[in-house]
Design a protein around this motif. Structure first.
Motif, short mmCIF file in Angstrom:
data_model
loop_
_atom_site.label_atom_id
_atom_site.label_comp_id
_atom_site.label_asym_id
_atom_site.label_seq_id
_atom_site.Cartn_x
_atom_site.Cartn_y
_atom_site.Cartn_z
N ILE A 159 31.25 56.25 -12.30
CA ILE A 159 31.04 55.67 -13.63
C ILE A 159 32.38 55.24 -14.24
O ILE A 159 32.51 54.13 -14.77
CB ILE A 159 30.30 56.67 -14.55
CG1 ILE A 159 28.85 56.82 -14.09
CG2 ILE A 159 30.36 56.22 -16.01
CD1 ILE A 159 28.08 57.95 -14.76
N SER A 160 33.39 56.10 -14.12
CA SER A 160 34.71 55.75 -14.68
C SER A 160 35.23 54.46 -14.06
O SER A 160 35.77 53.59 -14.77
CB SER A 160 35.75 56.84 -14.41
OG SER A 160 35.31 58.05 -14.93
N PHE A 161 35.08 54.32 -12.73
CA PHE A 161 35.59 53.11 -12.10
C PHE A 161 34.76 51.90 -12.52
O PHE A 161 35.31 50.81 -12.76
CB PHE A 161 35.63 53.25 -10.57
CG PHE A 161 36.49 52.19 -9.93
CD1 PHE A 161 37.86 52.35 -9.86
CD2 PHE A 161 35.93 51.01 -9.45
CE1 PHE A 161 38.66 51.36 -9.31
CE2 PHE A 161 36.73 50.01 -8.90
CZ PHE A 161 38.10 50.19 -8.82
N ALA A 162 33.45 52.08 -12.62
CA ALA A 162 32.58 50.97 -13.05
C ALA A 162 33.00 50.48 -14.43
O ALA A 162 33.01 49.28 -14.70
CB ALA A 162 31.12 51.41 -13.05
N LYS A 163 33.38 51.41 -15.30
CA LYS A 163 33.78 51.02 -16.66
C LYS A 163 35.09 50.23 -16.64
O LYS A 163 35.28 49.31 -17.42
CB LYS A 163 33.92 52.26 -17.55
CG LYS A 163 32.55 52.83 -17.92
CD LYS A 163 32.69 53.92 -18.97
CE LYS A 163 31.40 54.66 -19.21
NZ LYS A 163 30.44 54.17 -20.08
N ILE A 164 35.99 50.60 -15.72
CA ILE A 164 37.23 49.82 -15.58
C ILE A 164 36.89 48.38 -15.19
O ILE A 164 37.43 47.43 -15.74
CB ILE A 164 38.16 50.46 -14.52
CG1 ILE A 164 38.65 51.83 -14.99
CG2 ILE A 164 39.34 49.54 -14.20
CD1 ILE A 164 39.48 52.60 -13.97
N ILE A 165 35.95 48.26 -14.24
CA ILE A 165 35.59 46.90 -13.79
C ILE A 165 34.98 46.12 -14.94
O ILE A 165 35.31 44.95 -15.16
CB ILE A 165 34.57 46.95 -12.63
CG1 ILE A 165 35.12 47.74 -11.44
CG2 ILE A 165 34.19 45.52 -12.20
CD1 ILE A 165 34.10 47.93 -10.33
N ILE A 166 34.06 46.77 -15.68
CA ILE A 166 33.35 46.07 -16.75
C ILE A 166 34.33 45.56 -17.81
O ILE A 166 34.10 44.51 -18.42
CB ILE A 166 32.28 47.00 -17.38
CG1 ILE A 166 31.15 47.25 -16.38
CG2 ILE A 166 31.70 46.38 -18.65
CD1 ILE A 166 30.12 48.25 -16.84
N ASP A 167 35.42 46.29 -18.02
CA ASP A 167 36.40 45.86 -19.02
C ASP A 167 37.17 44.61 -18.58
O ASP A 167 37.82 43.97 -19.40
CB ASP A 167 37.39 46.99 -19.33
CG ASP A 167 36.75 48.08 -20.18
OD1 ASP A 167 35.70 47.78 -20.80
OD2 ASP A 167 37.27 49.20 -20.21
N ASN A 168 37.12 44.30 -17.29
CA ASN A 168 37.74 43.05 -16.83
C ASN A 168 36.78 41.90 -17.13
O ASN A 168 35.60 42.12 -17.37
CB ASN A 168 38.04 43.14 -15.33
CG ASN A 168 39.02 44.26 -15.02
OD1 ASN A 168 39.89 44.56 -15.82
ND2 ASN A 168 38.85 44.88 -13.87
N GLY A 169 37.28 40.67 -17.11
CA GLY A 169 36.43 39.53 -17.45
C GLY A 169 35.23 39.42 -16.51
O GLY A 169 35.41 39.33 -15.30
N PRO A 170 34.00 39.39 -17.06
CA PRO A 170 32.80 39.37 -16.22
C PRO A 170 32.72 38.12 -15.34
O PRO A 170 32.29 38.20 -14.18
CB PRO A 170 31.63 39.41 -17.21
CG PRO A 170 32.20 39.11 -18.55
CD PRO A 170 33.66 39.45 -18.50
N PHE A 171 33.17 36.98 -15.88
CA PHE A 171 33.08 35.75 -15.09
C PHE A 171 34.10 35.79 -13.95
O PHE A 171 33.80 35.38 -12.82
CB PHE A 171 33.29 34.53 -16.01
CG PHE A 171 32.87 33.25 -15.38
CD1 PHE A 171 31.63 33.14 -14.75
CD2 PHE A 171 33.70 32.14 -15.40
CE1 PHE A 171 31.23 31.95 -14.14
CE2 PHE A 171 33.31 30.94 -14.81
CZ PHE A 171 32.08 30.84 -14.18
N ALA A 172 35.29 36.32 -14.24
CA ALA A 172 36.30 36.46 -13.18
C ALA A 172 35.80 37.41 -12.09
O ALA A 172 36.02 37.18 -10.90
CB ALA A 172 37.62 36.96 -13.78
N ILE A 173 35.10 38.48 -12.50
CA ILE A 173 34.55 39.43 -11.52
C ILE A 173 33.51 38.74 -10.65
O ILE A 173 33.56 38.82 -9.41
CB ILE A 173 33.87 40.64 -12.25
CG1 ILE A 173 34.88 41.41 -13.07
CG2 ILE A 173 33.14 41.54 -11.26
CD1 ILE A 173 35.89 42.17 -12.31
N SER A 174 32.56 38.05 -11.29
CA SER A 174 31.47 37.45 -10.50
C SER A 174 32.01 36.37 -9.57
O SER A 174 31.56 36.23 -8.43
CB SER A 174 30.36 36.93 -11.39
OG SER A 174 30.81 35.84 -12.15
N GLN A 175 33.01 35.61 -10.04
CA GLN A 175 33.57 34.57 -9.18
C GLN A 175 34.40 35.17 -8.04
O GLN A 175 34.41 34.62 -6.94
CB GLN A 175 34.42 33.58 -10.01
CG GLN A 175 33.61 32.77 -11.01
CD GLN A 175 32.42 32.07 -10.37
OE1 GLN A 175 32.56 31.36 -9.38
NE2 GLN A 175 31.22 32.29 -10.91
#
Ligand code: CO8
Length: 237
Positions: A191-207
């Motif tokens: 969960i902690s790692f997932a929250k780190i990811i979520i705090d990054n830009g969602p569009f940058a993550i999906s791309q």
């Protein structure tokens, strides 16, 4: 939901395969439910990441339901294979990161579901394997395609034709899992790692996920072209 427990924690969705008495072995009903829950989580704008785990402290998913497979003929085998591939494809293709929290046995189809996830975090007691050959089968939910892409061809061949089971240390060594934790903190750390990811830009993550996933379908020249296209598109957002 009969076999899936879904829990929302802020912008995180935890999907739990809940058939503990059979070590969370997958039958078609569970596969349909898993598909629907992943699909609706991807479509829900309030959800930023998805965690898949298993009920109990023994198993993530101990595979496809062996008792059920014993009754299948060629047509039934094809349908069951395609259904599992539909589920693993939607996981891998998800625009939101999907993390497997592997809390025990991840065998056969269970290992293949974990392989479709973008990240794999495991508990120390987790066990991995593609034991299909011991049943006279081969992996049918993506194992022959995704395992070599994750651990390399040599390690994948060893696991698939050896059919043996490995522990979490060995899984970490060959790159099958990203991280290993004590079982008591696995979900918390995931969960902690997932929250780190979520705090990054969602569009940058999906791309990022899209470029990395698509890379297996392209030559390096085409892949680099796609990368620079996506990179430059992001300057608009
Ligand atoms: N399917 C159905 N039931 C299962 C499965 C399974 N894969 N795994 C465990 N169970 C059940 C057991 O039958 C048992 O139920 P019951 O008490 O009613 O007999 C219960 O879960 C608890 O299991 P055990 O008593 O065996 O627990 P142990 O701690 O002694 O052993 C193991 C745990 C080692 C995980 C053992 O259960 C085992 O070997 N399970 C089978 C693992 C396996 O071979 N999985 C791969 C299956 S093949 C596959 O997944 C193919 C995917 C691609 C399909 C393509 C479509 C055609």
């Amino acid at each position: 939901n009969m076999f899936i427990k879904k829990e929302l924690r802020d912008d995180l969705c935890i999907i739990r395969v809940d058939r503990e008495e059979s070590l969370n072995a997958m039958n078609p009903d569970i596969l349909y439910e898993l598909y629907d829950n992943i699909n609706s989580s991807i479509g829900n704008k309030n959800i930023g990441a998805i965690i898949i785990t298993g009920s109990g402290d023994k198993a993530f998913i101990a595979g496809a339901d062996i008792k059920l497979m014993q009754k299948l003929d060629k047509k039934g085998g094809k349908e069951f294979g395609e259904l599992g591939q539909k589920v693993t494809n939607i996981i891998e293709g998800s625009s939101k990161p999907v993390i497997a929290a592997i809390n025990g046995f991840a065998l056969g189809g269970g290992c293949e579901i974990a392989l479709a996830c973008h990240l794999r975090f495991a508990s120390k007691n987790a066990k991995f394997g593609q034991p299909e050959v011991k049943l006279g089968l081969i992996p049918g939910w993506g194992g022959t395609q995704r395992l070599p892409r994750i651990v390399g061809k040599g390690n994948a061949i060893e696991l698939i034709i050896g059919g043996h089971i490995i522990d979490s240390n060995e899984a970490l060594r060959i790159g099958l899992v990203n991280k290993v934790f004590d079982q008591s903190i696995l979900l918390h750390e995931t969960i902690s790692f997932a929250k780190i990811i979520i705090d990054n830009g969602p569009f940058a993550i999906s791309q990022s996920l899209k470029c990395i996933n698509d890379s297996s379908n392209y030559s390096i020249i085409e892949g680099l072209k796609k990368e620079v296209e996506q990179f430059s598109n992001l300057f608009e957002s």
